[in-house]
Scaffold this active site. Structure first.
Site, PDB file in Angstrom:
ATOM      1  N   CYS A 177      41.292 -45.700   8.559  1.00 51.94           N
ATOM      2  CA  CYS A 177      40.063 -45.101   8.037  1.00 51.94           C
ATOM      3  C   CYS A 177      40.327 -44.096   6.922  1.00 51.94           C
ATOM      4  CB  CYS A 177      39.255 -44.460   9.156  1.00 51.94           C
ATOM      5  SG  CYS A 177      40.167 -43.260  10.159  1.00 51.94           S
ATOM      6  N   HIS A 210      38.913 -39.934  13.305  1.00 51.67           N
ATOM      7  CA  HIS A 210      38.110 -40.814  12.455  1.00 51.67           C
ATOM      8  C   HIS A 210      37.846 -40.075  11.149  1.00 51.67           C
ATOM      9  CE1 HIS A 210      35.702 -44.179  11.406  1.00 51.67           C
ATOM     10  NE2 HIS A 210      34.542 -43.547  11.435  1.00 51.67           N
ATOM     11  N   ASP A 231      30.145 -44.234   6.392  1.00 50.35           N
ATOM     12  CA  ASP A 231      31.092 -44.559   7.459  1.00 50.35           C
ATOM     13  C   ASP A 231      31.276 -46.071   7.480  1.00 50.35           C
ATOM     14  OD1 ASP A 231      32.587 -44.986   9.730  1.00 50.35           O
ATOM     15  OD2 ASP A 231      31.267 -43.888  11.086  1.00 50.35           O
TER      16      ASP A 231
END
Length: 219
Positions: A19, A75, A92
């Site tokens: 990520c 994250h 996201d």
């Protein structure tokens, strides 16, 4: 800078479990495509984690559950502000929510502050101004290699990200987040200055996220 209500997420690079690199490339593309300011001055990279490396988030594509719940070690997302007064947006790439989503909706549906959690699962947020992140961040992906040297998860096809000063790896400096680092009063001018000047940004608690961006957007 005008931002469309939704964008096809497939237009952006995404490698599962990477990520931080996905968001790095996301910020660059938002700048290049004119969706954000050319230098990314309206973008903030947000690392979500805690001391235990256990953070629950909902509506995540990687989940097999109906509610999309996942327990990540960390994250990374991007938050975009709008000086014209529009509400902040969350980008996201791992979310099932609209892309991008208003910050308030994202907090309600993904972070779910109303859901009572044990303290071990309290989420902390490291907020880093995108222009700083794009010049300082580096990852040689060592965190994704097992003790035998093999990949735990297949890496992205592009070359590892190297910082402008030649640093090859500092990912741990971003995702290692402690509650003792969290700022208690986010309304001071020094906090706003720190967001825009510090290599590692600032750390806040989840109940401060929306408030912080309401102050930042007023600058």
């Amino acid at each position: 800078m005008a931002t469309p209500t939704t964008i096809d997420v497939s237009h952006f690079h995404h490698t599962p479990f990477y990520c931080e690199e996905n968001v790095y490339l996301l910020c660059k593309k938002l700048c290049n495509d004119g969706i954000s300011n050319s230098e990314g001055s309206d973008l903030f990279v947000v690392f979500i984690s805690n001391e235990k490396k256990q953070i629950p988030l909902w509506n995540q594509k990687a989940s097999n559950r109906a509610d999309g719940a996942v327990l990540w070690d960390y994250h990374v997302i991007c938050i975009q502000i709008n000086q014209a007064g529009d509400k902040p947006l969350v980008w996201d790439l791992d979310s099932k929510l609209p892309f991008p989503s208003p910050l308030a909706s994202y907090v309600s549906e993904t972070i779910r502050p109303s859901f009572q959690l044990f303290s071990d699962y309290d989420r902390l947020f490291r907020i880093v101004h995108a222009p700083i992140f794009l010049s300082c961040f580096a990852s040689d992906r060592r965190h994704m290699k097992g003790s035998d040297g093999h990949w735990i998860e297949e890496p992205p096809p592009h070359e590892p990200i190297v910082a402008q000063d030649g640093t090859e790896h500092n990912l741990n400096e971003y995702f290692n987040i402690s509650g003792s680092d969290a700022i208690t009063d986010i309304k001071t001018s020094s906090v706003k200055d720190a967001v825009f000047t510090q290599k590692h940004g600032i750390v806040i608690k989840e109940n401060q996220l929306e408030e912080l961006f309401s102050h930042i957007s007023l600058q």
